[in-house]
Design a protein around this motif. Structure first.
Motif, PDB file in Angstrom:
ATOM      1  N   THR A   1       0.743  -1.311  -0.092  1.00 49.74           N
ATOM      2  CA  THR A   1      -0.051  -0.094   0.011  1.00 49.74           C
ATOM      3  C   THR A   1       0.704   1.111  -0.205  1.00 49.74           C
ATOM      4  OG1 THR A   1      -1.697  -1.262   1.096  1.00 49.74           O
ATOM      5  CG2 THR A   1      -1.781   1.142   1.290  1.00 49.74           C
TER       6      THR A   1
ATOM      7  N   THR B   1      -0.192   7.470   2.524  1.00 46.65           N
ATOM      8  CA  THR B   1      -1.135   8.347   2.306  1.00 46.65           C
ATOM      9  C   THR B   1      -0.338   9.893   2.550  1.00 46.65           C
ATOM     10  OG1 THR B   1      -2.967   9.606   2.932  1.00 46.65           O
ATOM     11  CG2 THR B   1      -1.781   8.435   4.860  1.00 46.65           C
TER      12      THR B   1
ATOM     13  N   GLY C   1      -4.648  13.610  -4.224  1.00 47.76           N
ATOM     14  CA  GLY C   1      -4.937  13.186  -2.901  1.00 47.76           C
ATOM     15  C   GLY C   1      -6.117  13.051  -2.392  1.00 47.76           C
TER      16      GLY C   1
ATOM     17  N   ARG D   1      -8.855  12.637  -3.651  1.00 47.43           N
ATOM     18  CA  ARG D   1      -9.777  11.359  -3.867  1.00 47.43           C
ATOM     19  C   ARG D   1      -9.531  10.003  -3.489  1.00 47.43           C
ATOM     20  NH1 ARG D   1     -13.929  13.885  -4.428  1.00 47.43           N
ATOM     21  NH2 ARG D   1     -14.628  15.084  -6.178  1.00 47.43           N
ATOM     22  N   THR D   2      -8.115  10.190  -2.908  1.00 42.67           N
ATOM     23  CA  THR D   2      -7.676   8.870  -2.299  1.00 42.67           C
ATOM     24  C   THR D   2      -8.552   8.663  -0.861  1.00 42.67           C
ATOM     25  OG1 THR D   2      -6.003   9.961  -0.902  1.00 42.67           O
ATOM     26  CG2 THR D   2      -5.220   8.835  -3.036  1.00 42.67           C
TER      27      THR D   2
END
Length: 239
Positions: A2, A5, A55, A57-58
């Motif tokens: 992953t 973020t 970012g 939209r994550t």
């Protein structure tokens, strides 16, 4: 694996992205409700704003609202990218909208090194999109769906049109607060800024986390120390 973020979760519905765009280490806020999400500031041009939007939209696919904290290029030059994504409500202080109208074109030179298309005003996302909604003297409460945020001003400080964004437990303060670098006085009202900082210093109960326009999240104690330093003349008056 992953991917990490880009967001720091501040608790509850609030997040901050500390952009890594050259010359624009600006903090981008995100507050997510059940029906809409609020983006605080949009960066310095289409390249930067595209990174910010990706970012966002994550975290959420919800419709977006934008708030620009003031009229400096690194906080509103990305508006066109968000307009293209469907945003119609762009909020700012009325004085900030006026200053964007008057000085926006002349600020393009500031991004020539990192956003050459924006500097030239050529290509997609390079038009100056001005706020469509304004805050004047009284606060405005936005309903994001089971969540309210408050847009308000405490008076002239870093600029005449500083907008503060209050979410549950978190205040996005724009460049009224600046951590890790000296405050910039180009458009500032020094006396007003000290007064506003003193007011922020008393708001720690409501907003235990305060997000500066640049640097790490801070507390109300930081606002008090910044006011004291400014009152002593510790910062040079330069931009």
């Amino acid at each position: 694996m992953t991917e990490p973020t880009p967001w720091q979760h501040l608790g509850g519905p609030s997040h901050v992205m500390r952009s890594t765009a050259a010359r624009a280490l600006v903090n981008i806020g995100l507050v997510v409700g059940s029906e809409r999400a609020l983006v605080v500031d949009t960066g310095c041009g289409p390249r930067h704003a595209t990174e910010i939007l990706a970012g966002v939209r994550t975290v959420t696919k919800l419709p977006l609202v934008v708030a620009n904290t003031h009229a400096h290029w690194d906080h509103f030059f990305g508006n066109a990218v968000f307009k293209h994504d469907g945003v119609s409500d762009f909020w700012a202080h009325a004085a900030a909208r006026r200053d964007m109208t008057v000085t926006g074109e002349s600020q393009r030179d500031a991004v020539s090194g990192v956003e050459p298309e924006m500097a030239a005003g050529e290509g997609p996302g390079t038009d100056l999109v001005l706020p469509t909604r304004v805050v004047r003297q009284g606060p405005v409460v936005l309903d994001l769906g089971n969540l309210s945020v408050t847009l308000f001003t405490l008076g002239p400080a870093h600029t005449e049109g500083d907008l503060l964004v209050g979410a549950p437990g978190v205040l996005f303060a724009g460049d009224v607060l600046e951590e890790g670098a000296e405050p910039q006085f180009g458009d500032a009202d020094r006396g007003g800024w000290i007064r506003v900082l003193r007011m922020l210093a008393g708001m720690g109960g409501e907003y235990p986390v305060m997000v500066p326009g640049h640097g790490n999240p801070v507390t109300a104690d930081f606002a008090a120390r910044m006011a004291d330093a400014m009152d002593r003349g510790a910062f040079r008056k330069a931009r």
